[in-house]
Design a protein around this motif. Structure first.
Motif, PDB file in Angstrom:
ATOM      1  N   GLU A 100     -56.626  29.083  27.867  1.00 37.92           N
ATOM      2  CA  GLU A 100     -56.378  28.595  29.232  1.00 37.92           C
ATOM      3  C   GLU A 100     -57.652  28.330  30.027  1.00 37.92           C
ATOM      4  O   GLU A 100     -57.780  27.292  30.665  1.00 37.92           O
ATOM      5  CB  GLU A 100     -55.499  29.615  29.968  1.00 37.92           C
ATOM      6  CG  GLU A 100     -54.780  29.057  31.159  1.00 37.92           C
ATOM      7  CD  GLU A 100     -53.771  27.979  30.798  1.00 37.92           C
ATOM      8  OE1 GLU A 100     -53.715  26.989  31.556  1.00 37.92           O
ATOM      9  OE2 GLU A 100     -53.057  28.104  29.797  1.00 37.92           O
ATOM     10  N   ASN A 101     -58.617  29.239  30.020  1.00 36.10           N
ATOM     11  CA  ASN A 101     -59.796  29.114  30.885  1.00 36.10           C
ATOM     12  C   ASN A 101     -61.070  28.730  30.144  1.00 36.10           C
ATOM     13  O   ASN A 101     -62.148  28.714  30.730  1.00 36.10           O
ATOM     14  CB  ASN A 101     -60.038  30.426  31.650  1.00 36.10           C
ATOM     15  CG  ASN A 101     -58.971  30.669  32.680  1.00 36.10           C
ATOM     16  OD1 ASN A 101     -58.494  29.743  33.320  1.00 36.10           O
ATOM     17  ND2 ASN A 101     -58.571  31.917  32.834  1.00 36.10           N
ATOM     18  N   THR A 142     -64.056  26.657  28.497  1.00 34.78           N
ATOM     19  CA  THR A 142     -64.746  25.407  28.808  1.00 34.78           C
ATOM     20  C   THR A 142     -65.517  24.923  27.578  1.00 34.78           C
ATOM     21  O   THR A 142     -65.535  25.589  26.547  1.00 34.78           O
ATOM     22  CB  THR A 142     -65.758  25.605  29.950  1.00 34.78           C
ATOM     23  OG1 THR A 142     -66.789  26.487  29.490  1.00 34.78           O
ATOM     24  CG2 THR A 142     -65.093  26.156  31.197  1.00 34.78           C
ATOM     25  N   LYS A 183     -58.535  24.519  27.651  1.00 32.12           N
ATOM     26  CA  LYS A 183     -57.820  23.626  28.563  1.00 32.12           C
ATOM     27  C   LYS A 183     -58.715  23.204  29.728  1.00 32.12           C
ATOM     28  O   LYS A 183     -58.420  22.243  30.414  1.00 32.12           O
ATOM     29  CB  LYS A 183     -56.550  24.297  29.074  1.00 32.12           C
ATOM     30  CG  LYS A 183     -55.496  24.416  27.991  1.00 32.12           C
ATOM     31  CD  LYS A 183     -54.189  24.929  28.545  1.00 32.12           C
ATOM     32  CE  LYS A 183     -53.161  25.011  27.432  1.00 32.12           C
ATOM     33  NZ  LYS A 183     -51.889  25.549  27.938  1.00 32.12           N
ATOM     34  N   LYS A 184     -59.814  23.909  29.938  1.00 25.64           N
ATOM     35  CA  LYS A 184     -60.749  23.537  31.001  1.00 25.64           C
ATOM     36  C   LYS A 184     -61.977  22.817  30.470  1.00 25.64           C
ATOM     37  O   LYS A 184     -62.974  22.673  31.149  1.00 25.64           O
ATOM     38  CB  LYS A 184     -61.150  24.772  31.801  1.00 25.64           C
ATOM     39  CG  LYS A 184     -59.986  25.313  32.601  1.00 25.64           C
ATOM     40  CD  LYS A 184     -60.398  26.305  33.620  1.00 25.64           C
ATOM     41  CE  LYS A 184     -59.180  26.740  34.414  1.00 25.64           C
ATOM     42  NZ  LYS A 184     -59.507  27.783  35.364  1.00 25.64           N
ATOM     43  N   GLU A 216     -60.614  25.647  39.237  1.00 28.49           N
ATOM     44  CA  GLU A 216     -60.440  24.326  38.644  1.00 28.49           C
ATOM     45  C   GLU A 216     -61.754  23.802  38.051  1.00 28.49           C
ATOM     46  O   GLU A 216     -62.817  23.981  38.622  1.00 28.49           O
ATOM     47  CB  GLU A 216     -59.938  23.359  39.722  1.00 28.49           C
ATOM     48  CG  GLU A 216     -59.419  22.064  39.176  1.00 28.49           C
ATOM     49  CD  GLU A 216     -58.768  21.198  40.243  1.00 28.49           C
ATOM     50  OE1 GLU A 216     -58.357  20.091  39.894  1.00 28.49           O
ATOM     51  OE2 GLU A 216     -58.699  21.636  41.397  1.00 28.49           O
ATOM     52  N   SER A 217     -61.642  23.151  36.905  1.00 31.84           N
ATOM     53  CA  SER A 217     -62.797  22.561  36.241  1.00 31.84           C
ATOM     54  C   SER A 217     -62.880  21.085  36.640  1.00 31.84           C
ATOM     55  O   SER A 217     -61.932  20.335  36.455  1.00 31.84           O
ATOM     56  CB  SER A 217     -62.637  22.695  34.726  1.00 31.84           C
ATOM     57  OG  SER A 217     -63.759  22.212  34.071  1.00 31.84           O
ATOM     58  N   LYS A 218     -64.028  20.676  37.181  1.00 30.68           N
ATOM     59  CA  LYS A 218     -64.196  19.300  37.635  1.00 30.68           C
ATOM     60  C   LYS A 218     -65.491  18.723  37.099  1.00 30.68           C
ATOM     61  O   LYS A 218     -66.502  19.408  37.023  1.00 30.68           O
ATOM     62  CB  LYS A 218     -64.213  19.235  39.161  1.00 30.68           C
ATOM     63  CG  LYS A 218     -62.893  19.606  39.804  1.00 30.68           C
ATOM     64  CD  LYS A 218     -62.986  19.405  41.307  1.00 30.68           C
ATOM     65  CE  LYS A 218     -61.645  19.591  41.936  1.00 30.68           C
ATOM     66  NZ  LYS A 218     -61.020  18.365  42.325  1.00 30.68           N
TER      67      LYS A 218
END
Length: 180
Positions: free
Chosen positions: A124-125, A127, A90-91, A136-138
């Motif tokens: 969930e976490n 990448t 999700k990230k 938060e992933s940006k």
């Protein structure tokens, strides 16, 4: 997807950095930049390379042409007929992770027989680097995040999902062979 995400993140940024980036980055500017690049790549003379990043970076134009013309959904529907494990976190800011919802995975693979093991997961976490990221992933932090993530071990949930799926496939195939 990524252009809109960059613009959204820049518009949410505070301070001098946010103010400066808002002066230079907009959806229209980024779309024009992309359209100009694609015009160069797809020009009638079909160049071998194109220069991007203000002329600082060479990019193979043939690779871009092939990459942009490839339809992964079509390829999956046409050619995929074996067990499948689809995982994206999700990230993961580089892909649409909703394709890994269990029902969507089955829809993407209509040629896979009902007895094959097909699973879709969105930890969930997780990448794009297959590591966990807290917070938060940006896109604007991606280079820094990937540097840090590269030093971390693979995500534990990813390893467990993969291990469980392999057991199901091996166990499933053994039972199938015993039943024939």
């Amino acid at each position: 997807m990524q252009r809109e995400t960059i613009v959204r993140e820049v518009n949410e940024m505070k301070g001098l950095k946010g103010w400066l980036l808002r002066r230079f980055i907009s959806v229209d500017k980024m779309r024009k930049q992309y359209d100009d690049l694609m015009a160069k790549v797809n020009s009638p003379d079909e160049p071998d390379i194109v220069w991007i990043q203000g002329g600082l970076v060479k990019q193979p134009a043939k690779w871009l042409r092939e990459h942009m013309s490839f339809d992964s959904h079509d390829a999956l529907k046409k050619y995929m007929d074996c067990h499948c494990l689809a995982i994206t976190g999700k990230k993961d800011i580089q892909v649409h992770n909703e394709f890994c919802i269990q029902d969507n995975v089955r829809d993407l693979l209509p040629n896979v027989a009902a007895f094959k093991v097909i699973e879709g997961h969105r930890p969930e976490n997780l990448t794009h680097a297959l590591r966990s990221l807290e917070g938060e992933s940006k896109i604007m932090n991606m280079k820094t995040d990937y540097y840090i993530l590269g030093k971390l071990p693979l995500d534990e949930e990813l390893l467990l999902l993969t291990d469980d799926w392999i057991d199901k496939v091996l166990f499933h195939d053994r039972n199938k062979g015993a039943m024939d």
